[in-house]
Scaffold this motif. Structure first.
Motif, PDB file in Angstrom:
ATOM      1  N   PRO A 336       0.808  -1.225   0.000  1.00 53.13           N
ATOM      2  CA  PRO A 336       0.000   0.000   0.000  1.00 53.13           C
ATOM      3  C   PRO A 336       0.839   1.272   0.000  1.00 53.13           C
ATOM      4  O   PRO A 336       0.423   2.296  -0.534  1.00 53.13           O
ATOM      5  CB  PRO A 336      -0.854  -0.119   1.266  1.00 53.13           C
ATOM      6  N   GLU A 337       2.039   1.215   0.585  1.00 46.17           N
ATOM      7  CA  GLU A 337       2.899   2.396   0.611  1.00 46.17           C
ATOM      8  C   GLU A 337       3.274   2.830  -0.807  1.00 46.17           C
ATOM      9  O   GLU A 337       3.274   4.025  -1.128  1.00 46.17           O
ATOM     10  CB  GLU A 337       4.180   2.115   1.410  1.00 46.17           C
ATOM     11  N   LEU A 338       3.604   1.852  -1.646  1.00 55.30           N
ATOM     12  CA  LEU A 338       3.956   2.184  -3.030  1.00 55.30           C
ATOM     13  C   LEU A 338       2.717   2.519  -3.853  1.00 55.30           C
ATOM     14  O   LEU A 338       2.779   3.348  -4.756  1.00 55.30           O
ATOM     15  CB  LEU A 338       4.724   1.038  -3.682  1.00 55.30           C
ATOM     16  N   GLN A 339       1.614   1.886  -3.550  1.00 61.98           N
ATOM     17  CA  GLN A 339       0.370   2.244  -4.231  1.00 61.98           C
ATOM     18  C   GLN A 339       0.050   3.721  -3.992  1.00 61.98           C
ATOM     19  O   GLN A 339      -0.329   4.439  -4.928  1.00 61.98           O
ATOM     20  CB  GLN A 339      -0.781   1.366  -3.732  1.00 61.98           C
ATOM     21  N   ASP A 340       0.215   4.165  -2.762  1.00 63.84           N
ATOM     22  CA  ASP A 340      -0.045   5.571  -2.445  1.00 63.84           C
ATOM     23  C   ASP A 340       0.903   6.485  -3.219  1.00 63.84           C
ATOM     24  O   ASP A 340       0.499   7.536  -3.738  1.00 63.84           O
ATOM     25  CB  ASP A 340       0.101   5.812  -0.948  1.00 63.84           C
ATOM     26  N   LEU A 341       2.174   6.102  -3.282  1.00 58.44           N
ATOM     27  CA  LEU A 341       3.157   6.939  -3.954  1.00 58.44           C
ATOM     28  C   LEU A 341       2.887   7.010  -5.458  1.00 58.44           C
ATOM     29  O   LEU A 341       2.941   8.081  -6.065  1.00 58.44           O
ATOM     30  CB  LEU A 341       4.568   6.401  -3.682  1.00 58.44           C
ATOM     31  N   VAL A 342       2.587   5.853  -6.071  1.00 58.97           N
ATOM     32  CA  VAL A 342       2.273   5.839  -7.503  1.00 58.97           C
ATOM     33  C   VAL A 342       1.015   6.654  -7.784  1.00 58.97           C
ATOM     34  O   VAL A 342       0.938   7.388  -8.773  1.00 58.97           O
ATOM     35  CB  VAL A 342       2.115   4.395  -8.022  1.00 58.97           C
ATOM     36  N   SER A 343       0.030   6.546  -6.911  1.00 59.33           N
ATOM     37  CA  SER A 343      -1.198   7.343  -7.072  1.00 59.33           C
ATOM     38  C   SER A 343      -0.880   8.828  -7.070  1.00 59.33           C
ATOM     39  O   SER A 343      -1.381   9.595  -7.909  1.00 59.33           O
ATOM     40  CB  SER A 343      -2.194   7.024  -5.952  1.00 59.33           C
ATOM     41  N   GLU A 344      -0.057   9.233  -6.132  1.00 59.99           N
ATOM     42  CA  GLU A 344       0.332  10.635  -6.022  1.00 59.99           C
ATOM     43  C   GLU A 344       1.032  11.105  -7.301  1.00 59.99           C
ATOM     44  O   GLU A 344       0.750  12.184  -7.825  1.00 59.99           O
ATOM     45  CB  GLU A 344       1.263  10.797  -4.815  1.00 59.99           C
ATOM     46  N   VAL A 345       1.939  10.291  -7.800  1.00 58.30           N
ATOM     47  CA  VAL A 345       2.675  10.637  -9.021  1.00 58.30           C
ATOM     48  C   VAL A 345       1.744  10.681 -10.223  1.00 58.30           C
ATOM     49  O   VAL A 345       1.735  11.652 -10.998  1.00 58.30           O
ATOM     50  CB  VAL A 345       3.808   9.629  -9.262  1.00 58.30           C
ATOM     51  N   ALA A 346       0.946   9.626 -10.402  1.00 59.46           N
ATOM     52  CA  ALA A 346       0.102   9.512 -11.590  1.00 59.46           C
ATOM     53  C   ALA A 346      -0.913  10.640 -11.682  1.00 59.46           C
ATOM     54  O   ALA A 346      -1.269  11.085 -12.784  1.00 59.46           O
ATOM     55  CB  ALA A 346      -0.593   8.159 -11.612  1.00 59.46           C
ATOM     56  N   ASN A 347      -1.387  11.106 -10.538  1.00 63.56           N
ATOM     57  CA  ASN A 347      -2.352  12.212 -10.543  1.00 63.56           C
ATOM     58  C   ASN A 347      -1.770  13.494 -11.128  1.00 63.56           C
ATOM     59  O   ASN A 347      -2.512  14.380 -11.540  1.00 63.56           O
ATOM     60  CB  ASN A 347      -2.853  12.464  -9.115  1.00 63.56           C
ATOM     61  N   GLY A 348      -0.448  13.577 -11.195  1.00 57.58           N
ATOM     62  CA  GLY A 348       0.172  14.767 -11.750  1.00 57.58           C
ATOM     63  C   GLY A 348       0.710  14.601 -13.154  1.00 57.58           C
ATOM     64  O   GLY A 348       1.382  15.501 -13.676  1.00 57.58           O
ATOM     65  N   VAL A 349       0.414  13.469 -13.794  1.00 58.41           N
ATOM     66  CA  VAL A 349       0.936  13.190 -15.135  1.00 58.41           C
ATOM     67  C   VAL A 349      -0.062  13.658 -16.189  1.00 58.41           C
ATOM     68  O   VAL A 349      -1.253  13.319 -16.133  1.00 58.41           O
ATOM     69  CB  VAL A 349       1.225  11.683 -15.302  1.00 58.41           C
ATOM     70  N   ALA A 350       0.421  14.422 -17.142  1.00 61.93           N
ATOM     71  CA  ALA A 350      -0.436  14.910 -18.223  1.00 61.93           C
ATOM     72  C   ALA A 350      -1.020  13.743 -19.004  1.00 61.93           C
ATOM     73  O   ALA A 350      -0.306  12.800 -19.363  1.00 61.93           O
ATOM     74  CB  ALA A 350       0.363  15.809 -19.160  1.00 61.93           C
ATOM     75  N   GLY A 351      -2.315  13.792 -19.254  1.00 64.48           N
ATOM     76  CA  GLY A 351      -2.993  12.734 -19.995  1.00 64.48           C
ATOM     77  C   GLY A 351      -3.614  11.671 -19.122  1.00 64.48           C
ATOM     78  O   GLY A 351      -4.450  10.893 -19.586  1.00 64.48           O
ATOM     79  N   VAL A 352      -3.218  11.613 -17.859  1.00 66.55           N
ATOM     80  CA  VAL A 352      -3.831  10.662 -16.925  1.00 66.55           C
ATOM     81  C   VAL A 352      -5.048  11.324 -16.299  1.00 66.55           C
ATOM     82  O   VAL A 352      -4.934  12.328 -15.595  1.00 66.55           O
ATOM     83  CB  VAL A 352      -2.834  10.218 -15.839  1.00 66.55           C
ATOM     84  N   GLU A 353      -6.201  10.766 -16.576  1.00 66.17           N
ATOM     85  CA  GLU A 353      -7.461  11.368 -16.142  1.00 66.17           C
ATOM     86  C   GLU A 353      -8.055  10.705 -14.904  1.00 66.17           C
ATOM     87  O   GLU A 353      -8.881  11.299 -14.214  1.00 66.17           O
ATOM     88  CB  GLU A 353      -8.470  11.289 -17.295  1.00 66.17           C
ATOM     89  N   ARG A 354      -7.637   9.479 -14.645  1.00 64.98           N
ATOM     90  CA  ARG A 354      -8.210   8.763 -13.493  1.00 64.98           C
ATOM     91  C   ARG A 354      -7.150   7.831 -12.917  1.00 64.98           C
ATOM     92  O   ARG A 354      -6.482   7.117 -13.660  1.00 64.98           O
ATOM     93  CB  ARG A 354      -9.436   7.949 -13.919  1.00 64.98           C
ATOM     94  N   VAL A 355      -7.024   7.865 -11.603  1.00 63.21           N
ATOM     95  CA  VAL A 355      -6.087   6.979 -10.919  1.00 63.21           C
ATOM     96  C   VAL A 355      -6.877   6.066  -9.993  1.00 63.21           C
ATOM     97  O   VAL A 355      -7.662   6.536  -9.160  1.00 63.21           O
ATOM     98  CB  VAL A 355      -5.038   7.773 -10.120  1.00 63.21           C
ATOM     99  N   VAL A 356      -6.676   4.764 -10.146  1.00 64.37           N
ATOM    100  CA  VAL A 356      -7.315   3.759  -9.297  1.00 64.37           C
ATOM    101  C   VAL A 356      -6.260   3.284  -8.298  1.00 64.37           C
ATOM    102  O   VAL A 356      -5.221   2.750  -8.712  1.00 64.37           O
ATOM    103  CB  VAL A 356      -7.825   2.572 -10.133  1.00 64.37           C
ATOM    104  N   PRO A 357      -6.480   3.487  -7.005  1.00 62.06           N
ATOM    105  CA  PRO A 357      -5.434   3.126  -6.029  1.00 62.06           C
ATOM    106  C   PRO A 357      -5.052   1.651  -6.059  1.00 62.06           C
ATOM    107  O   PRO A 357      -3.879   1.309  -5.916  1.00 62.06           O
ATOM    108  CB  PRO A 357      -6.066   3.511  -4.685  1.00 62.06           C
ATOM    109  N   ALA A 358      -6.042   0.772  -6.243  1.00 58.14           N
ATOM    110  CA  ALA A 358      -5.768  -0.668  -6.245  1.00 58.14           C
ATOM    111  C   ALA A 358      -6.882  -1.377  -6.991  1.00 58.14           C
ATOM    112  O   ALA A 358      -8.025  -0.904  -7.038  1.00 58.14           O
ATOM    113  CB  ALA A 358      -5.667  -1.202  -4.814  1.00 58.14           C
ATOM    114  N   ALA A 359      -6.542  -2.521  -7.591  1.00 57.20           N
ATOM    115  CA  ALA A 359      -7.536  -3.318  -8.299  1.00 57.20           C
ATOM    116  C   ALA A 359      -7.158  -4.786  -8.207  1.00 57.20           C
ATOM    117  O   ALA A 359      -5.972  -5.140  -8.225  1.00 57.20           O
ATOM    118  CB  ALA A 359      -7.615  -2.899  -9.770  1.00 57.20           C
TER     119      ALA A 359
END
Length: 433
Positions: A336-359
């Motif tokens: 979960p620690e890395l999931q949180d970090l990737v979520s934080e990063v992906a939310n700031g990437v151009a073209g990424v419209e939706r971030v799913v924390p886990a699936a």
């Protein structure tokens, strides 16, 4: 100097797409990768048997390697590399060792599938001239995109002021479940603080990123050969021990294995062959099957039951069964620690419209060997998904990717690596309960 990979993502992906090679046959693919890695300039590059112990490989074909080696030679692959990879020791590990900082692993897979790619003019690879050039083989799961991401991320970090160690695993034989184990057992997996594994698509659209998967199914591939006794089917059928009949019983019993109350279980017989003629009692039968489980323990339960079903069916019909567990992989969940970090990063990437924390993953992956190795050594791992619009499902003749997602994947990976560098050590959550 060649043009940066970041500026030719589509060209690189299409080059890999044209020349897919299945598990442990990725001779030209590895040569292509090495050429690009050498142009990037890394601190260490290990190819094939220098990257792992060949004895740790699983699902290595008994034959059929030499024609693929010769095809790669005819296509112009590096002769020195081909000599090193003889016997099916493909794949590579590239290392950037840039001083103090975190040790980060990045794993991408490189093999293709035995699928004939569509020639339909509505299929972009066929229409735009980059369809597979090898009959019966195709990149039908996006590994061509994965390799492109791996190279572009390696290049971007190499050109940056990154401080730490980046280990890029270009892993062979994922589709056969055979390459993850040797990579995980290698010295290059030692002392990694973090591991990032990545996949494209998986029914997530362009512009969506899944920060980490949960519940990948532990898996095993099982081959079984049943030996009986041949006889004349009309004159003396009683003198035979029918291997085909035994296999039919085994298949029926395999599908009758009860499900387990502790979680999801799966079994499937995907290939079965037997017999020589209608008037001959079959003396030999061969089947290829798999078992999966929501946990490694549940997979082991299904594997034991499958082996028992085959052995008992053979004995029932006066035959003998030889069972070979060709490959297997464990379950390993993203941290979960890395999931949180990737979520934080992906939310700031151009073209990424939706971030799913886990699936939930719901399938199997031998990247779990590397994930498990890093986690057992005290590190953190995540398996993220970068969405892409694909017209049909993975493992189909018309599978393709939306090339817009190539840029998304590179940026998410590079920015995640840099953020790991900035935040290291990432605080581990306390276990609950």
């Amino acid at each position: 100097m060649s043009e940066p990979i970041q500026n030719r993502l589509v060209t690189v992906r299409r080059s890999f797409h044209r020349y897919p090679e299945p598990a442990w046959r990725e001779f030209f693919t590895t040569s292509q990768l090495v050429e690009e890695i050498r142009a990037i300039g890394v601190d260490e590059l290990a190819v094939g048997p220098d990257a792992y112990d060949p004895a740790d490989r699983m699902a290595v074909p008994d034959e059929d390697l030499e024609p693929w080696l010769e095809r790669a030679r005819e296509r112009g692959a590096d002769e020195t590399l081909l000599d090193r990879m003889a016997g099916g020791t493909t794949g590579a590990v590239a290392v950037l060792d840039r001083g103090e900082g975190p040790a980060i692993g990045l794993r991408v897979d490189i093999d293709g599938l035995f699928i004939e790619e569509s020639t339909d003019e509505e299929h972009d690879p066929a229409d735009e001239g980059f369809r597979s050039e090898i009959d019966g083989t195709m990149h039908a799961c996006g590994h061509d995109a994965h390799m492109t991401w791996g190279l572009a991320a390696l290049e971007s970090i190499a050109e940056s002021d990154f401080s730490g160690r980046l280990v890029a695993f270009f892993q062979p034989a994922e589709e056969a479940g055979g390459g993850g184990c040797p990579m995980a057992n290698s010295e290059y997996a030692d002392d990694l603080d973090y591991l990032l594994a990545v996949h494209i698509g998986l029914d997530h659209p362009t512009g969506e990123v899944v920060a980490g998967i949960e519940k990948p199914l532990a898996m095993c591939h099982v081959d079984a050969t049943i030996e009986g006794t041949s006889a004349h089917a009309g004159k003396a059928p009683n003198e035979g021990d029918n291997a085909m009949h035994a296999m039919g019983t085994a298949i029926e019993n395999a599908y009758g294995i009860p499900r387990h109350s502790d979680g999801m279980t799966r079994v499937n017989v995907g290939k079965a062959e037997a017999g020589t003629a209608s008037n001959v009692i079959a003396e030999r039968a061969h089947m290829e099957a798999e078992a999966r489980g929501e946990t490694t323990a549940l997979m082991e339960f299904m594997k034991r039951r499958l082996e028992r079903a085959v052995t008992a069916a053979a004995r029932m019909h006066g035959c003998e069964a030889d069972i070979d567990v060709v490959s297997e992989s464990p379950r390993a969940d993203s941290d979960p620690e890395l999931q949180d970090l990737v979520s934080e990063v992906a939310n700031g990437v151009a073209g990424v419209e939706r971030v799913v924390p886990a699936a939930d993953f719901g399938a199997s992956e031998d990247a779990t060997f590397l994930m498990e190795r890093v986690q057992e050594d005290g590190g953190l791992a995540t398996y993220l998904i970068v969405g892409t619009d694909h017209p049909t499902s993975h493992h189909t003749p018309t599978f393709d990717v939306d090339e817009e997602s190539l840029e998304h994947g590179v940026t998410v990976l590079v920015e995640t690596i840099r953020e790991l560098e900035r935040q290291h050590p990432v605080t581990r959550f306390e276990n609950e309960g």
